[in-house]
Every structure is written in C-alpha cells, then in structure tokens.
Design a protein around this motif. Structure first.
Motif, PDB file in Angstrom:
ATOM      1  N   TYR A 177       0.835  -1.201   0.000  1.00 51.95           N
ATOM      2  CA  TYR A 177       0.000   0.000   0.000  1.00 51.95           C
ATOM      3  C   TYR A 177       0.875   1.259   0.000  1.00 51.95           C
ATOM      4  O   TYR A 177       0.628   2.208  -0.746  1.00 51.95           O
ATOM      5  CB  TYR A 177      -0.894   0.022   1.242  1.00 51.95           C
ATOM      6  CG  TYR A 177      -2.198  -0.723   1.110  1.00 51.95           C
ATOM      7  CD1 TYR A 177      -3.132  -0.360   0.150  1.00 51.95           C
ATOM      8  CD2 TYR A 177      -2.522  -1.772   1.960  1.00 51.95           C
ATOM      9  CE1 TYR A 177      -4.342  -1.021   0.029  1.00 51.95           C
ATOM     10  CE2 TYR A 177      -3.732  -2.449   1.854  1.00 51.95           C
ATOM     11  CZ  TYR A 177      -4.628  -2.070   0.885  1.00 51.95           C
ATOM     12  OH  TYR A 177      -5.825  -2.730   0.775  1.00 51.95           O
TER      13      TYR A 177
ATOM     14  N   ALA B 154      -5.287  -5.470   8.438  1.00 54.07           N
ATOM     15  CA  ALA B 154      -6.288  -4.432   8.193  1.00 54.07           C
ATOM     16  C   ALA B 154      -5.979  -3.174   8.988  1.00 54.07           C
ATOM     17  O   ALA B 154      -6.102  -2.055   8.472  1.00 54.07           O
ATOM     18  CB  ALA B 154      -7.678  -4.963   8.553  1.00 54.07           C
TER      19      ALA B 154
ATOM     20  N   SER C 153      -2.858  -1.541   7.455  1.00 52.17           N
ATOM     21  CA  SER C 153      -3.196  -0.968   6.156  1.00 52.17           C
ATOM     22  C   SER C 153      -4.013   0.306   6.328  1.00 52.17           C
ATOM     23  O   SER C 153      -3.790   1.303   5.625  1.00 52.17           O
ATOM     24  CB  SER C 153      -3.977  -1.991   5.323  1.00 52.17           C
ATOM     25  OG  SER C 153      -3.213  -3.163   5.119  1.00 52.17           O
ATOM     26  N   SER C 154      -4.964   0.282   7.269  1.00 55.69           N
ATOM     27  CA  SER C 154      -5.770   1.482   7.527  1.00 55.69           C
ATOM     28  C   SER C 154      -4.896   2.631   7.984  1.00 55.69           C
ATOM     29  O   SER C 154      -5.081   3.779   7.568  1.00 55.69           O
ATOM     30  CB  SER C 154      -6.834   1.173   8.579  1.00 55.69           C
ATOM     31  OG  SER C 154      -7.722   0.169   8.130  1.00 55.69           O
TER      32      SER C 154
ATOM     33  N   ILE D 276      -4.744   6.084   6.018  1.00 54.09           N
ATOM     34  CA  ILE D 276      -5.142   7.309   6.718  1.00 54.09           C
ATOM     35  C   ILE D 276      -3.964   8.268   6.812  1.00 54.09           C
ATOM     36  O   ILE D 276      -4.111   9.486   6.641  1.00 54.09           O
ATOM     37  CB  ILE D 276      -5.693   6.965   8.109  1.00 54.09           C
ATOM     38  CG1 ILE D 276      -6.977   6.151   7.980  1.00 54.09           C
ATOM     39  CG2 ILE D 276      -5.957   8.230   8.917  1.00 54.09           C
ATOM     40  CD1 ILE D 276      -7.473   5.579   9.292  1.00 54.09           C
TER      41      ILE D 276
ATOM     42  N   VAL E 138     -10.871   8.500   6.636  1.00 52.54           N
ATOM     43  CA  VAL E 138     -10.717   7.514   7.704  1.00 52.54           C
ATOM     44  C   VAL E 138     -11.701   6.360   7.523  1.00 52.54           C
ATOM     45  O   VAL E 138     -11.308   5.177   7.537  1.00 52.54           O
ATOM     46  CB  VAL E 138     -10.915   8.179   9.084  1.00 52.54           C
ATOM     47  CG1 VAL E 138     -10.898   7.122  10.192  1.00 52.54           C
ATOM     48  CG2 VAL E 138      -9.849   9.229   9.327  1.00 52.54           C
TER      49      VAL E 138
ATOM     50  N   ASP F 111     -13.494   5.325   4.945  1.00 46.82           N
ATOM     51  CA  ASP F 111     -13.273   4.535   3.735  1.00 46.82           C
ATOM     52  C   ASP F 111     -12.018   3.681   3.850  1.00 46.82           C
ATOM     53  O   ASP F 111     -11.988   2.539   3.359  1.00 46.82           O
ATOM     54  CB  ASP F 111     -13.160   5.461   2.525  1.00 46.82           C
ATOM     55  CG  ASP F 111     -14.456   6.168   2.214  1.00 46.82           C
ATOM     56  OD1 ASP F 111     -15.159   5.739   1.292  1.00 46.82           O
ATOM     57  OD2 ASP F 111     -14.778   7.149   2.914  1.00 46.82           O
ATOM     58  N   SER F 112     -10.984   4.214   4.497  1.00 47.38           N
ATOM     59  CA  SER F 112      -9.747   3.442   4.672  1.00 47.38           C
ATOM     60  C   SER F 112      -9.994   2.217   5.535  1.00 47.38           C
ATOM     61  O   SER F 112      -9.515   1.112   5.235  1.00 47.38           O
ATOM     62  CB  SER F 112      -8.671   4.326   5.299  1.00 47.38           C
ATOM     63  OG  SER F 112      -8.356   5.425   4.464  1.00 47.38           O
ATOM     64  N   VAL F 113     -10.745   2.387   6.610  1.00 50.22           N
ATOM     65  CA  VAL F 113     -11.083   1.249   7.466  1.00 50.22           C
ATOM     66  C   VAL F 113     -11.964   0.265   6.706  1.00 50.22           C
ATOM     67  O   VAL F 113     -11.785  -0.959   6.795  1.00 50.22           O
ATOM     68  CB  VAL F 113     -11.787   1.742   8.751  1.00 50.22           C
ATOM     69  CG1 VAL F 113     -12.293   0.557   9.570  1.00 50.22           C
ATOM     70  CG2 VAL F 113     -10.838   2.598   9.580  1.00 50.22           C
TER      71      VAL F 113
ATOM     72  N   SER G 279      -9.970  -1.841   4.121  1.00 49.17           N
ATOM     73  CA  SER G 279      -9.093  -2.801   4.797  1.00 49.17           C
ATOM     74  C   SER G 279      -9.886  -3.963   5.378  1.00 49.17           C
ATOM     75  O   SER G 279      -9.494  -5.130   5.259  1.00 49.17           O
ATOM     76  CB  SER G 279      -8.297  -2.104   5.896  1.00 49.17           C
ATOM     77  OG  SER G 279      -7.496  -1.059   5.357  1.00 49.17           O
TER      78      SER G 279
END
Length: 552
Positions: A52, A162, A165-166, A170, A176, A178-180, A183
């Motif tokens: 990522y 996850a 990656s989040s 972020i 925030v 959408d990132s969570v 993942s």
C-alpha cells in the motif's frame, strides 16, 4: 494412526471421562501457533501495508497531475486492466482513493486469501496427516481446539493487516471511514477463503488435496469476477458469485456501502457451521472422501523411482490442470468481446494515445497467458519441493537404501515435476485458445496463443531448477523460491506502476520471455533462459550428491 469415533458438535461437552469441552486448550494452541509461525506471520503482516505504501507514493505523485490521473482512469477501463483490477468505480473523477480501491483491492485479497488457505491447512489437515495432532490430543485438548485455534490466528493476522493498512492509508491523507472499510473488506474476503480451506480439510485426507481444492476455489472466484466485470460496466450478477468482488463492491472512496462485507460475514459463518458438522462426522486423521485401497501386490510397471513419484503427484497434477484449464477456457470465451468493449472508449484521446485500438485484444490475451504461466510456475515449485517433503518424512531414506542412486532418485522427481509443469501450462494455453476459438475471436489466432504460452517453458524450467538447487544445497532455505515467484508477479504486473529500473526487472525470469502477440521473438533471451535452467539443474544434482540425507 488409530481412528477414533466421531466427536460431538463444536462447543459441546467432550467424551465421558475427560473434562472440559471440545474447545479445551484452544488458547494454548493459539499461543503455540503464533510462536511457531511468528516470522512467517510477521512477513505477511508487514508485506501488505508495505505494498500500500509503495503504491501510494506513486498515486500521490500523480494527484497533482489531473491529466495523468485521467489517463490512468482510461487505462483502468480497458479490458486488460479490468481483468487485472476490477469493475472500476470513480473513473469520471479519478482520485488517489479511487485508484487504491480499483487497482489494489484485488491483489490484496488474493495475497491474504493464499495466506489464509495455507495457514488453515497447515494447522489442521497437515497436522493430522503428520500424526502430530494425535500427540497433541493425547493431552487435555478438545477435538475442535486445533481448528478453532487456526481460525483465530488467521483472523488475528487479517485484522492486524487491516489495522496496519488502515493506518498507512489514513496517514496518506485518505478518508478515515473509507480506509477502514476497504481494509476490513479485504480481510473479510480473505477470511472467506480460509473458511473454504477449513471445509476442504474435512473432505480430503491429505494436506495437498485440501490446498488444491481451496486454491481451485480461489481460481474459480477470480474467473467469475473477471467474467462478471467484463460483461458490463461495474460488474454483472456473475461478479457477485465471487467473494473477491464483495470487497470491491464496497466502493470505498467513491460511494461507500457496508453491506457487501456483511454478505462475507454471513458466508463465513455458514462455512464454519458446515465445517463443524463435517468434522463431527469423520474419523480423526481421515477425510470424508477416503483414499481408495491399493492393490495387495504392486504391478510390475510400478518398479522404479519415477513411477513412485508419478503415483504421488498424478492426482495433484490432474486436478490442477483441469481446474486451471476450465478457468482459462472460460476466460477465452470473452476474448471476442474485447473489441466491442473498447469501442466505448474510442473517443477518449488519452486512451487512444496510450493503447490505441488495434492491439488491445492481443494485449489482453498476453496478460491471460502470463496468468497461465504463473499458475504453472506455482505448480512446478510445489511439485519440485515434494522431494523435500519425502526426505523430511523419511521415505527418501528408504528408497535410497535400495539400489537407487541419489541422482536417479532426484532425477525421477525433477523429471516428473518438469513434465507435470509442461502439462499444466500447455493444457491451460490450449484451453484458452479453445475458448477464444469457440467464441469466434478474430483478432488473435489459436496458433498465436499457443506460441505465446510455449515460450514460457524455459522460464518455468528456471523456477523448477531454482527450487531443486535450493533443496539440494540448503533445504531449510528452499522456501526462498516463493520469493522469486512473488517478485516475478510484482515485476510482471506492477513494474511500470512502481517505475522499477531495468536491472530490477531483469531479475524476473518472465522478463526475458518474448511475447509474439505484441512483438518479435528474441532467440537470445530464450537461449539464455535455457542455459540458466540447465546450470540450476546441474547444481541441484551436484549439491544433492554432496550433502547428508535427513533421517526421520
């Protein structure tokens, strides 16, 4: 190993005379697995966030160039990129978040799905097959403790990936929520394949069979997603048959929706219920589909190490070749649609300047042939490392105690492996060509597809030879051959994305494979690959003659 009667369902009381439940000792086994696989799991946990991070560096650079981002969006809508990425949301106003969602989610799911499958099989069916699970269960350990422990570890690793990656997403300035979501969606899809592997571990008696069935399910999911996404923009109903599509259909950074992740959670629960029911109805150490009893006396044709290797590998070869051939045939049936799909982009000047319209079909077919070669390379590595499993199990020692030389034994193993690898590639390429012919494809011929596939044979020999050389000289480091395959995938698919220098691309054996669909064949490159493969095979024979053979 003695068989025992079927156990009560998951979570009930254990058999009379033993305290606790069928889950007794679960947390002890969780800690043991984490300690045993700490390096392996650490690498997986860091590799995905690192990918990522590397991709975000590219995306954020392009963010200041709207024309560059829209050129990328045009590429994402091409058939070749749809097959490699996904349905393509947010291409009208392409942002960094949309690029992450469109271009990376598929590959993150595939990577974590492979990890989940390997971990589940490694700590369930493989432990029973090696008799280690029987020793563990001699203690105060419930029947289902090992299964639940393996799933808990896979769940923890996916959640850790996850979370990391989040944090990376972020930290790069993306939303925030959408990132969570993206993942967790990736983790959910990967866990689905872990649950599939758990069901497969109850069906078959051997770990290689469970792994093969699970990988076949992953390949089928990839094929269904590709076909569905190619049928219409943003995917058709066929896409929804694939767990891979569920993470993509969350539409993170474009039009976020959570319910596809809920679909994955429901399927995982159902698979766990099925696995529990199957586990409660089979004997320990056995599968629901038992092995057929063999002959009382061996047939004269079974004399010799080559026949022994063939008997050991024939079923894995059969199912691998058939499964991949079906997948490539299905993919070939959509080749004729490529031209019509790209017609909608003909008015896009960026698209026309980057790809044009005349060679799109051949470019797409070249990528599918590449996928077929990667599948054959993976089979070749697994089959080549079968010799290591035979040595660790002590069976190689028994064979070498007979009038069979080390060179003959290793030669038999590598010979059968090489033939099997050729079969996997050739059947896959012929199936792709047959699918294209049945669909009436006009822009590429069956002969061109076959030639493009056969040119990968020297590169596949390099993979088999490298695996054999590592086994012969440094058995404990033989898994390094997988790093070469992973690097080859990276170079083959993302070299331009990461702007890899020329010397870095040349490390990949596939970089040297000429593509007759889009260019001329360089005989020097083909000869060079053959020479490298020959040297690796010679090194393997020399090394195996000089080292001690492990005893059980």
């Amino acid at each position: 190993m003695s068989a025992v009667t079927a156990a009560p369902p998951l979570g009930t009381r254990a058999a009379p005379g033993r305290g606790g439940t069928t889950l007794t000792g679960t947390w002890s086994q969780v800690r043991f697995i984490l300690r045993r696989d700490r390096v392996r799991l650490l690498v997986w946990s860091l590799a995905i966030p690192a990918l990522y991070l590397a991709s975000l560096a590219e995306y954020t650079t392009l963010a200041d160039d709207p024309e560059g981002m829209q050129a990328r969006a045009a590429l994402v809508q091409t058939p070749a990129m749809v097959s490699m990425t996904g349905p393509g949301y947010g291409t009208d106003d392409y942002t960094v978040g949309a690029a992450v969602s469109n271009e990376l989610v598929l590959w993150m799911v595939l990577a974590l799905a492979v990890m989940s499958i390997m971990q589940v099989v490694r700590h369930t069916r493989a432990e029973e097959e090696s008799s280690r699970a029987e020793l563990v269960r001699a203690a105060a350990v419930g029947r289902h403790a090992a299964v639940v422990a393996a799933l808990v570890v896979v769940l923890v690793v996916n959640l850790v990936v996850a979370a990391l990656s989040s944090a990376v997403l972020i930290g790069s300035g993306l939303e925030v929520v959408d990132s969570v979501a993206v993942s967790l969606g990736v983790a959910m899809s990967a866990m689905t394949f872990g649950a599939i592997a758990l069901v497969a571990a109850q069906v078959t008696e051997h770990s290689r069979g469970a792994t093969g069935l699970s990988m076949a399910a992953l390949g089928a999911a990839f094929t269904l997603r590709t076909i569905g996404d190619m049928q219409q923009m943003h995917g058709s109903w066929v896409s929804w048959l694939s767990p891979i599509a569920w993470a993509q259909q969350m539409r993170a950074y474009v039009d976020l929706r959570w319910w596809p992740a809920a679909l994955g959670a429901v399927v995982i629960v159902l698979l766990l219920v099925v696995a529990s029911a199957l586990a409660s109805r089979r004997d320990f150490g056995a599968g629901l589909v038992p092995d057929r009893p063999g002959r009382a006396d061996a047939h004269p044709s079974l004399r010799g190490p080559a026949v022994l290797v063939w008997v050991q590998q024939r079923m894995a070869l059969l199912w691998t070749a058939l499964g991949l051939a079906f997948m490539w045939f299905a993919t070939g049936t959509i080749v004729d649609q490529i031209s019509s799909m790209t017609a909608s982009l003909a008015d896009n000047p960026v698209y026309a300047s980057v790809l044009g319209t005349g060679e799109v079909t051949k470019a797409f077919v070249g990528i599918i042939v590449l996928y077929a070669a990667l599948g054959a390379a993976a089979y070749g590595i697994v089959a080549a490392l079968r010799a290591k499993s035979e040595e660790e199990a002590g069976r190689a020692e028994y064979v070498l105690a007979t009038p069979v030389s080390r060179s003959r034994w290793l030669g038999a193993s590598l010979g059968v492996t090489s033939v099997g690898t050729v079969v996997v590639l050739v059947t896959g390429v012929l199936a792709l060509a047959a699918g294209a012919a049945v669909a009436g494809a006009q822009d590429v011929t069956s002969g061109e597809i076959t030639e493009a596939g056969l040119l990968y044979l020297p590169a596949l020999a390099v993979f088999v030879g490298f695996a054999a050389a590592l086994f012969a000289w440094a058995p404990k480091a033989s898994s390094l051959v997988w790093l070469l395959l992973e690097y080859t995938i990276l170079v083959s698919l993302f070299a331009d994305l990461f702007h890899l220098p020329e010397w870095a691309r040349k490390i990949s054996p596939f970089w040297w494979v000429p593509n007759p669909l889009t260019g001329d064949v360089d005989a020097v490159h083909v000869a060079g690959l053959c020479a490298v493969a020959l040297v690796l095979f010679l090194l393997a024979f020399a090394g195996f003659r000089r080292r001690d053979v492990a005893t059980k």
